[in-house]
Structure formats: C-alpha cells, structure tokens
Design an enzyme around this catalytic site. Structure first.
Site, short mmCIF file in Angstrom:
data_model
loop_
_atom_site.label_atom_id
_atom_site.label_comp_id
_atom_site.label_asym_id
_atom_site.label_seq_id
_atom_site.Cartn_x
_atom_site.Cartn_y
_atom_site.Cartn_z
N ARG A 1 0.87 -1.18 0.00
CA ARG A 1 0.00 0.00 0.00
C ARG A 1 0.90 1.23 0.00
NH1 ARG A 1 -5.12 -1.90 0.70
NH2 ARG A 1 -5.39 -3.76 1.98
N ASP B 1 -9.74 -0.32 -6.02
CA ASP B 1 -10.11 1.06 -6.38
C ASP B 1 -8.92 2.01 -6.26
OD1 ASP B 1 -10.14 0.69 -3.63
OD2 ASP B 1 -11.80 2.07 -3.27
N SER C 1 -5.71 1.25 -6.52
CA SER C 1 -4.76 0.95 -7.61
C SER C 1 -5.26 1.50 -8.93
CB SER C 1 -4.59 -0.57 -7.76
OG SER C 1 -4.32 -1.16 -6.54
N ASP D 1 -13.32 -7.50 -1.33
CA ASP D 1 -14.53 -6.91 -0.75
C ASP D 1 -15.66 -6.75 -1.76
OD1 ASP D 1 -13.02 -6.73 1.51
OD2 ASP D 1 -12.86 -4.53 1.52
N TYR E 1 -7.60 -13.23 7.28
CA TYR E 1 -6.40 -13.36 6.43
C TYR E 1 -6.27 -14.76 5.86
CZ TYR E 1 -4.99 -8.71 7.87
OH TYR E 1 -4.96 -7.36 8.06
N MET E 2 -6.82 -15.76 6.55
CA MET E 2 -6.77 -17.13 6.01
C MET E 2 -7.60 -17.21 4.74
SD MET E 2 -7.06 -19.47 9.37
CE MET E 2 -6.79 -20.97 8.47
N ILE E 3 -8.72 -16.49 4.74
CA ILE E 3 -9.59 -16.52 3.56
C ILE E 3 -8.93 -15.80 2.39
CG2 ILE E 3 -11.75 -15.52 2.65
CD1 ILE E 3 -13.00 -16.19 5.40
N1 LIG Z 1 -6.05 8.38 -5.24
C1 LIG Z 1 -4.95 7.69 -5.55
N2 LIG Z 1 -4.08 8.15 -6.49
C2 LIG Z 1 -2.97 7.44 -6.80
N3 LIG Z 1 -2.63 6.27 -6.24
C3 LIG Z 1 -3.45 5.77 -5.30
C4 LIG Z 1 -4.65 6.44 -4.91
N4 LIG Z 1 -5.25 5.69 -3.95
C5 LIG Z 1 -4.46 4.61 -3.76
N5 LIG Z 1 -3.38 4.65 -4.57
C6 LIG Z 1 -2.31 3.66 -4.62
O1 LIG Z 1 -2.81 2.41 -5.08
C7 LIG Z 1 -2.20 1.34 -4.38
C8 LIG Z 1 -3.22 0.42 -3.81
O2 LIG Z 1 -4.20 1.13 -3.08
P1 LIG Z 1 -4.97 0.48 -1.85
O3 LIG Z 1 -6.08 1.39 -1.48
O4 LIG Z 1 -4.00 0.09 -0.80
O5 LIG Z 1 -5.52 -0.92 -2.41
P2 LIG Z 1 -6.61 -1.26 -3.50
O6 LIG Z 1 -6.03 -0.96 -4.82
O7 LIG Z 1 -6.83 -2.70 -3.30
O8 LIG Z 1 -7.82 -0.42 -3.21
C9 LIG Z 1 -1.28 1.96 -3.34
O9 LIG Z 1 0.04 1.85 -3.78
C10 LIG Z 1 -1.75 3.40 -3.25
O10 LIG Z 1 -0.70 4.30 -2.96
O1 LIG Z 2 -4.36 -5.55 6.58
P1 LIG Z 2 -4.34 -5.08 5.19
O2 LIG Z 2 -3.38 -5.80 4.33
O3 LIG Z 2 -4.25 -3.61 5.05
O4 LIG Z 2 -5.73 -5.49 4.57
C1 LIG Z 2 -6.95 -5.29 5.18
C2 LIG Z 2 -7.96 -4.84 4.19
O5 LIG Z 2 -7.82 -5.47 2.94
C3 LIG Z 2 -9.08 -5.80 2.39
O6 LIG Z 2 -9.19 -7.20 2.39
C4 LIG Z 2 -9.25 -5.38 0.99
O7 LIG Z 2 -8.81 -4.09 0.79
P2 LIG Z 2 -8.23 -3.64 -0.63
O8 LIG Z 2 -9.30 -3.98 -1.64
O9 LIG Z 2 -7.99 -2.19 -0.48
O10 LIG Z 2 -7.02 -4.43 -0.89
C5 LIG Z 2 -10.09 -5.19 3.35
O11 LIG Z 2 -11.23 -5.96 3.49
C6 LIG Z 2 -9.33 -5.13 4.63
O12 LIG Z 2 -9.78 -4.12 5.47
MG LIG Z 3 -9.50 -0.45 -1.92
#
Ligand SMILES: Nc1ncnc2c1ncn2[C@@H]1O[C@H](COP(=O)(O)OP(=O)(O)O)[C@@H](O)[C@H]1O
Ligand SMILES: O=P(O)(O)OC[C@H]1O[C@](O)(COP(=O)(O)O)[C@@H](O)[C@@H]1O
Ligand SMILES: [Mg+2]
EC number: 2.7.1.11
Length: 486
Positions: free
Chosen positions: A167, A193, A195, A223, A379-381
């Site tokens: 992240r 979202d 990413s 999710d 986390y297992m799931i």
């Molecule tokens: N608004 C944004 N603009 C640019 N990069 C973002 C933004 N939000 C999240 N990211 C980047 O996308 C990656 C994944 O975001 P994260 O919210 O952790 O997981 P996910 O993609 O599963 O929602 C991270 O490296 C984060 O810095």
């Molecule tokens: O402990 P971590 O790795 O931040 O992940 C926890 C979060 O990841 C999720 O499984 C999924 O989140 P993302 O879609 O942002 O990866 C959430 O349900 C949970 O809150």
């Molecule tokens: Mg997300």
C-alpha cells in the site's frame, strides 16, 4: 453514431447513438499519437483460434450496462466489448510488457499474472514481460522479475502474489520515468479502487508525455466494492472459504450450552462477503454489515435478539463484516481516525469489541451464563488460491486485458458486465463504491433467512411496517426491504 465529448485529458469519451444509446468509450493510443501504424492480428494464423467463427470482435460491438429496460425507455449506457481485434497496434517482437499487483491480497492474483504472461506469449508471441515487485513502489525501488510461461506455469495453485504487493508508494512521475527509461510499452495493473486511481494517474502522465504505452487495469478486490462490474475475481472463493469458518462456529455453538459462535469476515466499507456467506450457509442468525447500522441496547437491539435466539434455540451464529459498527466501536474506545499508507481507514476490531460487549452484557448485567467462541478467519480466507470458477474468470479477464492493450486501447479497466467482458474507463469504476443496498431484495433475503432485526429505530420502522412482537417481547422488525420475499 456521433462523437460528442472531448477525448482530451480524462474527460469522458461519450458517443451518442439512436434511441438514447450512449457509449462510454475508452481512450486509444491514436487519440494522442496520430498516424500510428497497425498490423494484422497474429491470432488469425493461430491454429487454436482460427477455427472460431467470428473470432474477432466487431468494432461496433458494445455491452449494455443495464439489461433490465423498459419498453420505450432510452437504450442507456454501453461499454466497448472486450476481445481480440482484426488489427493490433504493436508488432509482437516490440512489445515490452510489465505487470504489477497493488493493495491487499485476493485469491486469484497469481492466476491473473499467469494468464497475462501466457496470453501475451501464446496468443501474440510476445517474449518480453517483466514483473514489478512489491506494488507501485517497486517501479522505482526494486529489480524486475522476468516472466515467461515457464516461470508462471504453476503459480495459479498458490495464494498471494508472486510479485508481492504494498500500500502507498504511488509516485506517479517516478513510476512513469521508470516505464519510459526501460522502454516498457504495456503496463498491466492488478488492483482495487486505489490501484485503479493510481493507474489513471499513470495513464494521464503517459499521455502528457505522448508515450506509446498502453495502461490496462484488472480490478481486484476481495470486498467486491468496485462498481459497474458483475463481481470481482476471488469473491466467490472468499465466500466459499467463509463457509468453513461459519460451519466451525455453528459446530461450537451447538456443542455448548447457550453458545454464540461469532465469525468476522472482511469487508471494509461493503458487506458483500458477509451477506453472501450468510445466505450460502443458512446457519447464520445475524449478519452485521457496514451499510446497515445496528445498536446493542433496547427492545430491537442486538442483545435482546441474542437473548431471544438463545432462549429459543440454545445457540446462535453471528457473522460480522469488519467494517460494521465502526462508529460504535470508535465511540466506546474513544479512538480517532487512523489511516493506512494508501489512505484507507484503519479499522478497529469489531469482532473483539462485540465479543466483549456481549460477554459483559450477559455475564455481568443479565447474570445469564453464556459461551462465546470468536473466529477471525479473515487473512486465512484472503490468502488461499482461487477456486475453479474464479480461475476461469481470472483467465478471461487477463486475456481480455491483453487483447485490449494489443489493440491499442489504453486507460481502461477490463470487466465483466452482465456476463460479457468490456473495457471501462478508469473514472467509471473509481468515482463510486459498490455497496450492499439495504433496500434491495438481496438484503431482504438475508433478513428473511436469519430473521434478525433490521435495527431500524422503532420510529422509522413504524413508518414502514407495523412492529411485530413475539411472546417474549422481542421485536422482530424484519421489515427493511422495499419488497417482501416469498
Ligand atoms: N487516489 C490515488 N491516487 C494514486 N494512487 C493511489 C490512490 N489511492 C491509492 N493509490 C495507490 O494504489 C495502491 C493500492 O491502493 P490500496 O487502497 O491500498 O488498495 P486497492 O487498490 O486494493 O484499493 C497503493 O500503492 C496506493 O498508494
Ligand atoms: O491488513 P491489510 O493488508 O491492510 O488489509 C486489510 C484490508 O484489505 C481488504 O481485504 C481489501 O482491501 P483492498 O481492496 O484495499 O485491498 C479489506 O477488506 C481489509 O480491510
Ligand atoms: Mg481499496
């Protein structure tokens, strides 16, 4: 069809047709690089695919966002259909692709990686594919891993991502510098979202620099909180794996006197896993999700419902999504907002909190002997490999992404919409979040199967439906939905 909106920047590229038809198109490399040469698709000579009638997708093929329509109503929003095109905008030996996985884990990540690599290699004879390690920050801080069909052959049998993930760390300019310096011309971003927002920023920077680099997103989220798409890969696997935890909770609950089995499942802002796991199991007496606020005390509160179920059945199973009741937890723990490196809200453990509150209420206040078994399988799931149907789904998503990038489309996320695969502009899936609509039939099915209270305050419920009382005074105000289920 007539093109109406601008193709500059990230503005929507909307094309109007007859009878209220709208196409929300995705960008193409030729939007900002004119006179780009194109080539016949090598797939036409591929013995496996050349037998397929109409293998190539017609330029005008689109996928409707809504399939339930009214006679005389507008035809509505459409997306460009995914799949191989007659002509491609890269010669096989000039493609230099990279793949990155970002955000949390999800079953199926390795399958998507595998199928992008195999799709590029077997369908388009691409030889140069690199894996970016450890999420976005890996672009500028780590070495890449060469990926071939041989390297990825077995990875779909493993959970997690062979590339690693993280992240935070999204530094657009540094990432695009790396892409430009290495001469990468196709970028595949597998993530949720956050990413996809990052992918949109990368696409925008690439476009500003005028680079011939296709940026393709593959939506990932356990999710299931990404809008427009039918469901995200790995979601089915997660629901299936949840059953093991719920079964264990049920076995525990039925083996001890007055026992509550409590299972926490993932779902930061959206309670889809909890909702589908509850519906699949039929052993769950109460499902708590972030979209439906609940309260503990009072005639229609959770404690009263638990007491009622224990008196009636001697046991009960509760499923709680991790994002449920966060306002109650932070209120009682006096906790302020904390965020992770990506800016996502860090959740307090609702499972532990609710376990303690239930114990305090029954053991100390009501002086009633109960047992409580708390299971946290989250986390297992998330860490298991994808099941068979998710593997097929991942394969189709990966192949659609490869076809799209080879055809010169860029700035798109590949998605299944109403069972068909489509290319969707980034903004369409990042501007909102998919949430359980508690006035829809699906949530009503949950309420009807668990018979739990809707947790609407009495004042609100009276306005919707007369309150129901059972003999022990429990208010089973199971009346949240707009339609009753028969
Ligand atoms: N608004 C944004 N603009 C640019 N990069 C973002 C933004 N939000 C999240 N990211 C980047 O996308 C990656 C994944 O975001 P994260 O919210 O952790 O997981 P996910 O993609 O599963 O929602 C991270 O490296 C984060 O810095
Ligand atoms: O402990 P971590 O790795 O931040 O992940 C926890 C979060 O990841 C999720 O499984 C999924 O989140 P993302 O879609 O942002 O990866 C959430 O349900 C949970 O809150
Ligand atoms: Mg997300």
């Amino acid at each position: 069809m007539e093109e109406a909106a601008s193709v500059s920047g990230l503005e929507p590229k909307i094309i109007h047709g007859d009878d209220g038809y709208l196409l929300e198109d995705v960008p193409h490399l030729t939007d900002y690089i004119p006179h780009l040469p194109s080539y016949p698709n090598p797939l036409k000579d591929n013995p496996a695919y050349s037998v397929v009638e109409q293998y190539f997708v017609d330029y005008d093929d689109t996928v409707a966002q809504k399939v339930v329509v009214h006679k005389g109503g507008p035809r509505g929003m459409h997306f460009r259909r995914a799949g191989p095109r007659q002509r491609v905008y890269y010669e096989s030996d000039e493609v230099y692709a990279c793949i990155v996985t970002c955000g949390g884990l999800c079953p199926g990540l390795n399958t998507v990686i595998r199928e992008i690599v195999c799709g590029l290699q077997y369908m388009y004879d691409v030889k140069k594919v690199e894996g970016i390690q450890g999420g976005y920050r890996g672009f500028y801080s780590k070495n890449t891993i060469p990926l071939t069909a041989k390297v990825v052959n077995d990875i779909h049998k493993r959970g997690g991502t062979i590339l690693g993930t993280s992240r935070g760390g999204h530094e657009t300019k540094r990432i695009v510098d790396c892409i430009q310096d290495r001469g990468i011309n196709q970028v595949y971003i597998i993530g949720g979202d956050g990413s996809q927002k990052g992918a949109a920023a990368i696409f925008q920077e690439i476009k500003c620099r005028g680079l011939r680099v296709a940026v393709a997103g593959i939506p990932k989220t356990i999710d299931n909180d990404i809008p427009v798409i039918d469901k995200s890969f790995g979601f089915d696997t997660a629901v299936e794996e949840s059953q093991r935890a719920i079964n264990a909770a049920h076995v525990e609950a039925t083996s001890f006197e007055n026992c509550i089995g409590l299972v926490k499942l993932m779902g930061r802002y959206s309670g889809f896993i909890a909702m589908y796991a509850t519906l699949a199991s039929r052993d769950v007496d109460c499902c708590l999700i972030p979209e439906s606020p609940f309260y503990l005390e009072g005639e229609s509160g959770l404690f009263k419902y638990i007491e009622h179920r224990l008196k009636e059945n001697g046991h009960m199973v509760i499923v709680v999504a991790e994002g449920a009741g966060q306002e109650l937890v932070s209120e009682s723990l006096h906790s302020s907002d904390h965020k992770d490196a990506s800016g996502n809200k860090l959740l307090l453990d609702v499972g532990l909190w609710i376990s303690q509150r239930i114990k305090d209420h029954f053991l100390k206040e009501r002086k009633m002997a109960i047992n409580l078994k708390y299971i946290d399988p989250t986390y297992m799931i998330r860490a298991i490999p994808s099941n068979a149907s998710d593997n097929v789904y991942c394969t189709l998503l990966a192949q659609s992404a490869v076809h799209g990038a080879m055809a010169g489309y860029t700035g798109f996320t590949v998605a299944q919409v109403n069972g068909r695969h489509a290319y969707i502009p980034f903004h369409k899936i990042t501007e909102t979040q998919n949430k359980v609509v508690i006035t829809d039939r699906m949530w009503a099915r949950v309420l009807s199967s668990t018979n739990q209270p809707s947790f609407l305050k009495a004042k609100d419920t009276d306005e919707i439906h007369p309150t129901q009382f059972s003999e022990d005074g429990y208010t089973g105000d199971n009346v949240m939905a707009t339609e009753r289920i028969c």
